[in-house]
Design a protein around this motif. Sequence first.
Motif, PDB file in Angstrom:
ATOM      1  N   ILE A  64       0.840  -1.203   0.000  1.00  0.00           N
ATOM      2  CA  ILE A  64       0.000   0.000   0.000  1.00  0.00           C
ATOM      3  C   ILE A  64       0.874   1.250   0.000  1.00  0.00           C
ATOM      4  O   ILE A  64       0.654   2.174  -0.784  1.00  0.00           O
ATOM      5  CB  ILE A  64      -0.961  -0.004   1.207  1.00  0.00           C
ATOM      6  N   ILE A  65       1.882   1.274   0.858  1.00  0.00           N
ATOM      7  CA  ILE A  65       2.783   2.428   0.937  1.00  0.00           C
ATOM      8  C   ILE A  65       3.532   2.605  -0.373  1.00  0.00           C
ATOM      9  O   ILE A  65       3.646   3.717  -0.900  1.00  0.00           O
ATOM     10  CB  ILE A  65       3.759   2.273   2.117  1.00  0.00           C
ATOM     11  N   ARG A  66       4.047   1.516  -0.939  1.00  0.00           N
ATOM     12  CA  ARG A  66       4.791   1.581  -2.201  1.00  0.00           C
ATOM     13  C   ARG A  66       3.912   2.138  -3.322  1.00  0.00           C
ATOM     14  O   ARG A  66       4.326   3.020  -4.076  1.00  0.00           O
ATOM     15  CB  ARG A  66       5.318   0.201  -2.573  1.00  0.00           C
ATOM     16  N   THR A  67       2.686   1.665  -3.406  1.00  0.00           N
ATOM     17  CA  THR A  67       1.765   2.139  -4.436  1.00  0.00           C
ATOM     18  C   THR A  67       1.475   3.623  -4.276  1.00  0.00           C
ATOM     19  O   THR A  67       1.489   4.380  -5.248  1.00  0.00           O
ATOM     20  CB  THR A  67       0.445   1.334  -4.390  1.00  0.00           C
ATOM     21  N   ASP A  71       2.512   6.656  -6.903  1.00  0.00           N
ATOM     22  CA  ASP A  71       1.525   7.584  -7.450  1.00  0.00           C
ATOM     23  C   ASP A  71       1.919   9.034  -7.209  1.00  0.00           C
ATOM     24  O   ASP A  71       1.715   9.893  -8.065  1.00  0.00           O
ATOM     25  CB  ASP A  71       0.140   7.319  -6.847  1.00  0.00           C
ATOM     26  N   VAL A  72       2.491   9.301  -6.049  1.00  0.00           N
ATOM     27  CA  VAL A  72       2.906  10.664  -5.720  1.00  0.00           C
ATOM     28  C   VAL A  72       4.163  11.062  -6.496  1.00  0.00           C
ATOM     29  O   VAL A  72       4.280  12.184  -6.983  1.00  0.00           O
ATOM     30  CB  VAL A  72       3.146  10.806  -4.202  1.00  0.00           C
ATOM     31  N   MET A  73       5.099  10.131  -6.640  1.00  0.00           N
ATOM     32  CA  MET A  73       6.391  10.439  -7.249  1.00  0.00           C
ATOM     33  C   MET A  73       6.372  10.382  -8.782  1.00  0.00           C
ATOM     34  O   MET A  73       7.227  10.994  -9.421  1.00  0.00           O
ATOM     35  CB  MET A  73       7.464   9.474  -6.732  1.00  0.00           C
ATOM     36  N   ARG A  74       5.429   9.666  -9.380  1.00  0.00           N
ATOM     37  CA  ARG A  74       5.406   9.463 -10.826  1.00  0.00           C
ATOM     38  C   ARG A  74       5.472  10.774 -11.621  1.00  0.00           C
ATOM     39  O   ARG A  74       6.277  10.881 -12.548  1.00  0.00           O
ATOM     40  CB  ARG A  74       4.180   8.649 -11.242  1.00  0.00           C
ATOM     41  N   LEU A  80      11.335  14.800 -14.747  1.00  0.00           N
ATOM     42  CA  LEU A  80      12.796  14.710 -14.801  1.00  0.00           C
ATOM     43  C   LEU A  80      13.261  13.964 -16.057  1.00  0.00           C
ATOM     44  O   LEU A  80      14.250  14.361 -16.686  1.00  0.00           O
ATOM     45  CB  LEU A  80      13.336  14.021 -13.545  1.00  0.00           C
ATOM     46  N   ALA A  81      12.572  12.910 -16.427  1.00  0.00           N
ATOM     47  CA  ALA A  81      12.929  12.163 -17.636  1.00  0.00           C
ATOM     48  C   ALA A  81      12.756  13.046 -18.871  1.00  0.00           C
ATOM     49  O   ALA A  81      13.604  13.046 -19.776  1.00  0.00           O
ATOM     50  CB  ALA A  81      12.081  10.900 -17.756  1.00  0.00           C
TER      51      ALA A  81
END
Length: 137
Positions: A64-67, A71-74, A80-81
Amino acid sequence: MRTTQKKSSESPRINVAFEAEAYEQIQLLAAKQHTSMSEVVRNWALQGLSGELNADNIGLITNIIRTQLQDVMRPSFERLASLSAKTCVQSGTAAYLSAEAILKFVPAPRQQEVEEAYELARKKAIAYLKGRTNEDE
């Protein structure tokens, strides 16, 4: 959430709705533990209230935390890419224009030397970007 109480001898009840994916995960965990889904959810709630975590449910919380973090970092990663790609295009354009300008001022018999120097510099730049430097070789 809705609380209902049927009889004073029964425990109070809470009805909770889950999304399909979470429901399936609870169903699989209940089958694995040979218990009811209610028991799984009840145990989680009690562990959560007491602050306990164990190896069985830490994986669910980690997912749950990873997901949520993804979502926040995407958007930041995508930005940046995109900036990195634009920088590479601009850098390549600048290198090509510089080489072309230098070749216009170099006499024809010496242009081969400039082209060789450009190719050598290009190869060194690629090696540097891939992490291979003279110290590594």
